[in-house]
Scaffold this active site. Sequence first.
Site, short mmCIF file in Angstrom:
data_model
loop_
_atom_site.label_atom_id
_atom_site.label_comp_id
_atom_site.label_asym_id
_atom_site.label_seq_id
_atom_site.Cartn_x
_atom_site.Cartn_y
_atom_site.Cartn_z
N GLU A 26 -9.87 3.60 0.65
CA GLU A 26 -9.83 3.89 1.88
C GLU A 26 -8.80 5.08 2.38
OE1 GLU A 26 -8.96 -0.06 3.93
OE2 GLU A 26 -7.04 0.25 3.23
N HIS A 75 -8.05 -8.88 1.83
CA HIS A 75 -7.47 -7.71 1.89
C HIS A 75 -6.13 -7.77 2.83
CE1 HIS A 75 -10.31 -4.07 0.83
NE2 HIS A 75 -10.88 -5.25 0.37
N GLU A 76 -5.29 -6.76 2.52
CA GLU A 76 -3.66 -6.91 2.87
C GLU A 76 -3.29 -8.35 2.45
OE1 GLU A 76 -6.00 -4.30 4.67
OE2 GLU A 76 -6.34 -6.14 5.55
N GLU A 80 -7.18 -6.87 -2.32
CA GLU A 80 -6.81 -5.50 -2.34
C GLU A 80 -5.36 -5.61 -2.72
OE1 GLU A 80 -5.98 -3.88 1.74
OE2 GLU A 80 -7.18 -2.26 1.02
N HIS A 101 -17.41 -10.85 7.08
CA HIS A 101 -16.04 -10.04 7.38
C HIS A 101 -15.23 -10.66 8.39
CE1 HIS A 101 -13.66 -6.46 8.60
NE2 HIS A 101 -13.09 -6.59 7.44
N HIS A 102 -13.97 -10.99 8.07
CA HIS A 102 -13.06 -11.32 9.15
C HIS A 102 -11.91 -10.50 9.13
CE1 HIS A 102 -15.04 -15.74 8.67
NE2 HIS A 102 -15.54 -15.09 9.57
N GLU A 103 -11.73 -9.70 10.09
CA GLU A 103 -10.43 -9.16 10.22
C GLU A 103 -9.52 -9.65 11.42
OE1 GLU A 103 -8.90 -6.20 9.01
OE2 GLU A 103 -7.32 -7.30 10.08
N GLU A 134 0.82 -1.09 0.08
CA GLU A 134 -0.03 0.11 0.22
C GLU A 134 0.84 1.27 0.01
OE1 GLU A 134 -3.13 -0.35 2.89
OE2 GLU A 134 -3.41 -2.64 2.38
#
Length: 680
Positions: free
Chosen positions: A480, A455-456, A474, A375-377, A173
Amino acid sequence: MRLSLLLLVLISSSSFAKQAIVESPNKKIKITISDQSSAPHYSISFNNKNVIENSSLGFEFKQQAAFDEGFTITNITTNQVQSKWQQPWGERQTVVDHHNEVAVTFSKSSPHGGTYTVRFRAFDSGVGFRYEVPKQEGFEDIEITKELTEFAITAADKATAWWIPARGWNRYEYVYNTTPLQDAALAHTPFTFKNADGVHVSIHEAALVDYAAMVLNQRRPGTLQADLTPWSDGIAVKKQGAFTTPWRTVQIGEKAIDLINSDIILNLNEPNKLGDVSWVKPGKYVGIWWGMHINETTWGSGEKHGATTQNTKYYMDFAAQYGFDGVLVEGWNLGWDGDWFFNGDVFSFTQPYDDFDIAELTRYGQQKGVQLIGHHETSGNVTNYRNQMEDAYALYEKSNVSQIKTGYVADGGNIKRIDENGIVRKEWHDGQFMVNEYLHSIKLAAKHKLSINTHEPIKDTGLRRTYPNWIAREGARGQEFNAWGTPPNPPEHIPMLAFTRMLAGPMDFTPGIFDMGFNGLGADTNRPQTTLAKQLALYVVMYSPIQMAADLPRNYLAKPDAFQFIQDVPTDWQQSIALAGEVGDYVVFARKERKRDNYSGNDWYLGAVTDEHARTIDIKLDFLEPGKVFEAQIYKDGDKAEWKNTPYDIKIEQRIVTAKDTLSLKLATSGGTAIRFKAI
Ligand code: NOJ
Ligand code: CA
């Protein structure tokens, strides 16, 4: 196999060196592989001029002697492929795989020798090669400490490169750099450059499985060395017995857009291993998401909690009314209170907050025809996630969820795992350990008919062909960053991504911010640095089979005319063509919708975006079917539009067009044009 098309020679020179040559089907690309001086190497030319000079091949190991000097060519085999295959979803339905192949075996007699094969494939749009190391004595347990692959760039002192740094805390990023190639430090791939002859090249890799990601290290000016992201113990790659590496890829084109109009990354991946994947669904979604990024709501519990049953129902109503397939809900599960960014240990992936009734929302969604998107962070605690993964996926499957967004927010090099002995280790997002961890999640999700949007992530290397439920990711600065990033994404960001990150595969960029004034307009605030028309064009330019309408519903309801384009645009394509563009300056795409659900398969779409410079681009509509008539519904920058102070000036007009017409696209500073060509 028609050998006549495959130019393959073995020549003995005074030094008894052997050589193998393979050309692309159109003969423009030529790869020469040689063992001159008993050191395996290769070079690549394009239109009879070198692009890659003689470059090393081989490995160094912790236990065994290196595969470097003293190896000579002992066998050569050739092959030719001309085939087609179908994508379940993608930029195009039918992909053509046409290439010539040569597999060159290098050997050195024992003791301290060995044998390995390098398989080269020459496509019209570039080159792929990989190592195949067979089972051999003394190579039962292998620890690779270094891959000796090099890319020695021809006339590197005159080349310009576009790149982001590797091994940084912020993973992929970063804002892209435009520099003389020789100023590129340790860089991620896709690494794109233009050489002195104006030839465009991008180095990347395909089918990264059970191996470390390759980043490029310019150890000597102009020579990029493969640099494998190591494990926490310093070893690059751990293997047992026979192994193959990912494909190292070199895409080559006369024009910048040739890099985009290439399918070599997908062609170098293995066919679908999941069988019937009709449960993998492209589509559009809204979500309880942007509100958290602009501080209107919170992930954690309390008065401003975004993920409430009531709020989710509101989003489901909105989605159902305007034709969205899903509602992403972040912050629904226990663990977000406190400093979630640094403490992934406390996340539960099965226990919702009290004000989020998952059973009721499953029922409500089914009644409305809208799916909950999971969603799983993990905050980078992958052991905590792994321990709950089976239960978490089962819960979502039971809740009629078909897609999960996963997240691995943690500094690069700081992924937390607990090893077999209970010791905490810190890994990179792109080392072998995490490459395997991400794929584990994909494979387990497939068993529950779930698609994953990572993501990440680890960078994309085309594994969506083999695992079509790896639906997006991502892996670059997304929207964002416009909410809180320092700096926000600059005006050139999208025309930069198109020729770099996007060569790897789909990105969940999350387009469609309609209210850019949440911190005020102007040049110095956090906001999308674009016009409104450019936000619409992103739906065509930034390919992903899933597209978010990222803004708050009220901001769409405030601009219903522009919102119509987001309602109309599909996310699955029969065909895609990059029509024009220069890296970091501008890019124009045409895409034809694929027949599915409510889409007839007859309409075309166009998206054009520019950097900070206003420009006019003439586009011939000869991609349209000849003789057919279309109503062009054009969403373009208004006469007063410029991104800083008047981003909302948009002009929406209709015109009747055919393939014989040319449209003059007038783009404002950081502006865009979005067009639906409705077949009539
Ligand atoms: C980073 C992701 O990119 C973003 O979309 C998400 O909202 C946060 N992590 C929280 O999971
Ligand atoms: Ca992110």
